[in-house]
Write a protein that holds these residues in place. Sequence first.
Motif, PDB file in Angstrom:
ATOM      1  N   UNK A  75       0.796  -1.228   0.000  1.00 33.04           N
ATOM      2  CA  UNK A  75       0.000   0.000   0.000  1.00 33.04           C
ATOM      3  C   UNK A  75       0.827   1.276   0.000  1.00 33.04           C
ATOM      4  N   UNK A  76       2.119   1.206  -0.283  1.00 36.64           N
ATOM      5  CA  UNK A  76       2.946   2.403  -0.229  1.00 36.64           C
ATOM      6  C   UNK A  76       2.705   3.358  -1.398  1.00 36.64           C
ATOM      7  N   UNK A  77       2.426   2.828  -2.583  1.00 32.98           N
ATOM      8  CA  UNK A  77       2.272   3.713  -3.741  1.00 32.98           C
ATOM      9  C   UNK A  77       3.592   4.386  -4.070  1.00 32.98           C
ATOM     10  N   UNK A  78       3.564   5.589  -4.584  1.00 33.73           N
ATOM     11  CA  UNK A  78       4.760   6.400  -4.880  1.00 33.73           C
ATOM     12  C   UNK A  78       5.777   5.674  -5.741  1.00 33.73           C
ATOM     13  N   UNK A  79       5.342   4.751  -6.580  1.00 30.92           N
ATOM     14  CA  UNK A  79       6.269   4.046  -7.456  1.00 30.92           C
ATOM     15  C   UNK A  79       6.921   2.830  -6.839  1.00 30.92           C
ATOM     16  N   UNK A  80       6.523   2.456  -5.622  1.00 32.53           N
ATOM     17  CA  UNK A  80       7.067   1.256  -4.992  1.00 32.53           C
ATOM     18  C   UNK A  80       6.360   0.049  -5.591  1.00 32.53           C
ATOM     19  N   UNK A  81       7.137  -0.822  -6.217  1.00 38.25           N
ATOM     20  CA  UNK A  81       6.576  -2.002  -6.872  1.00 38.25           C
ATOM     21  C   UNK A  81       6.136  -3.032  -5.842  1.00 38.25           C
ATOM     22  N   UNK A  82       5.153  -3.839  -6.194  1.00 38.33           N
ATOM     23  CA  UNK A  82       4.678  -4.872  -5.274  1.00 38.33           C
ATOM     24  C   UNK A  82       5.746  -5.938  -5.018  1.00 38.33           C
ATOM     25  N   UNK A  83       6.714  -6.082  -5.914  1.00 35.26           N
ATOM     26  CA  UNK A  83       7.780  -7.065  -5.742  1.00 35.26           C
ATOM     27  C   UNK A  83       8.944  -6.534  -4.898  1.00 35.26           C
ATOM     28  N   UNK A  84       8.873  -5.284  -4.477  1.00 31.41           N
ATOM     29  CA  UNK A  84       9.967  -4.689  -3.710  1.00 31.41           C
ATOM     30  C   UNK A  84      10.160  -5.423  -2.387  1.00 31.41           C
ATOM     31  N   UNK A  85      11.382  -5.381  -1.894  1.00 30.20           N
ATOM     32  CA  UNK A  85      11.674  -5.878  -0.554  1.00 30.20           C
ATOM     33  C   UNK A  85      11.774  -4.683   0.384  1.00 30.20           C
ATOM     34  N   UNK A  86      11.568  -4.943   1.668  1.00 34.01           N
ATOM     35  CA  UNK A  86      11.531  -3.862   2.650  1.00 34.01           C
ATOM     36  C   UNK A  86      12.434  -4.165   3.831  1.00 34.01           C
ATOM     37  N   UNK A  87      13.158  -3.148   4.262  1.00 32.61           N
ATOM     38  CA  UNK A  87      13.890  -3.249   5.526  1.00 32.61           C
ATOM     39  C   UNK A  87      12.847  -3.035   6.615  1.00 32.61           C
ATOM     40  N   UNK A  88      12.473  -4.104   7.282  1.00 31.84           N
ATOM     41  CA  UNK A  88      11.447  -4.034   8.325  1.00 31.84           C
ATOM     42  C   UNK A  88      12.034  -3.516   9.642  1.00 31.84           C
ATOM     43  N   UNK A  89      13.316  -3.797   9.858  1.00 34.28           N
ATOM     44  CA  UNK A  89      13.993  -3.327  11.064  1.00 34.28           C
ATOM     45  C   UNK A  89      15.489  -3.306  10.816  1.00 34.28           C
ATOM     46  N   UNK A  90      16.154  -2.353  11.418  1.00 30.37           N
ATOM     47  CA  UNK A  90      17.609  -2.267  11.402  1.00 30.37           C
ATOM     48  C   UNK A  90      17.996  -1.677  12.750  1.00 30.37           C
ATOM     49  N   UNK A  91      18.761  -2.431  13.506  1.00 28.90           N
ATOM     50  CA  UNK A  91      19.110  -2.009  14.862  1.00 28.90           C
ATOM     51  C   UNK A  91      20.596  -2.247  15.103  1.00 28.90           C
ATOM     52  N   UNK A  92      21.260  -1.245  15.665  1.00 34.06           N
ATOM     53  CA  UNK A  92      22.628  -1.379  16.145  1.00 34.06           C
ATOM     54  C   UNK A  92      22.645  -0.827  17.565  1.00 34.06           C
ATOM     55  N   UNK A  93      23.214  -1.586  18.476  1.00 34.26           N
ATOM     56  CA  UNK A  93      23.317  -1.143  19.859  1.00 34.26           C
ATOM     57  C   UNK A  93      24.019   0.211  19.910  1.00 34.26           C
ATOM     58  N   UNK A  94      23.522   1.143  20.717  1.00 39.12           N
ATOM     59  CA  UNK A  94      24.173   2.455  20.817  1.00 39.12           C
ATOM     60  C   UNK A  94      25.662   2.356  21.170  1.00 39.12           C
ATOM     61  N   UNK A  95      26.047   1.331  21.907  1.00 32.54           N
ATOM     62  CA  UNK A  95      27.443   1.128  22.265  1.00 32.54           C
ATOM     63  C   UNK A  95      28.316   0.894  21.034  1.00 32.54           C
ATOM     64  N   UNK A  96      27.724   0.342  19.969  1.00 28.51           N
ATOM     65  CA  UNK A  96      28.469  -0.004  18.756  1.00 28.51           C
ATOM     66  C   UNK A  96      28.113   0.904  17.567  1.00 28.51           C
ATOM     67  N   UNK A  97      27.396   1.980  17.852  1.00 29.90           N
ATOM     68  CA  UNK A  97      26.991   2.899  16.782  1.00 29.90           C
ATOM     69  C   UNK A  97      28.196   3.579  16.151  1.00 29.90           C
ATOM     70  N   UNK A  98      28.032   3.983  14.893  1.00 29.09           N
ATOM     71  CA  UNK A  98      29.018   4.749  14.135  1.00 29.09           C
ATOM     72  C   UNK A  98      30.318   3.971  13.912  1.00 29.09           C
ATOM     73  N   UNK A  99      30.197   2.648  13.845  1.00 34.38           N
ATOM     74  CA  UNK A  99      31.351   1.796  13.555  1.00 34.38           C
ATOM     75  C   UNK A  99      31.164   1.037  12.239  1.00 34.38           C
ATOM     76  N   UNK A 100      30.128   1.395  11.476  1.00 33.69           N
ATOM     77  CA  UNK A 100      29.904   0.770  10.178  1.00 33.69           C
ATOM     78  C   UNK A 100      29.045  -0.474  10.199  1.00 33.69           C
TER      79      UNK A 100
END
Length: 153
Positions: free
Chosen positions: A56-81
């Motif tokens: 239901x996103x619209x805006x040119x997002x194809x139905x076959x697209x994949x989605x990043x549902x979550x991305x988490x990095x512990x704050x202790x390890x942030x900004x390390x790539x």
Amino acid sequence: MTSRSENIKTVEHWADRQKPEKYAHLMKLLDNTFLVTETSSKDIVGFSHLGNASTNYGCGVESAALEIKALYVSPTYARQGLGKRLVREMEKMVKEKNVQQLVVVSTLNAIPFYLDCGFERLRDHTHRIGDQSLSAVLMLKTYQNNVTCNLSN
């Protein structure tokens, strides 16, 4: 209009749901892809969840697209790539599946990160968590010539 304290409460509620221990049971149940980053002592310090995009996103997002549902990095390890490495691994999976688009609903503070990874901002979006809502942005990356996230920085 919501107050600053209400916004902080909503963000804290959302962030609490993103911690690895909250996702452990989902990793066993869902037919999606989860990537985990661990320390040498096997502590989970980051993870990502890749699945099929909502249709239901619209805006040119194809139905076959994949989605990043979550991305988490512990704050202790942030900004390390670690976040960029997780994105890069998800991009490899997108390429392997011959999918042309990767979409993410980004929190406002993560917009610069996703822009740096080559995503474009499509539109403002409201992310609902139960009876709460969080301002977010729908972002999209379209793959041409298999360009992936830049690991520098």
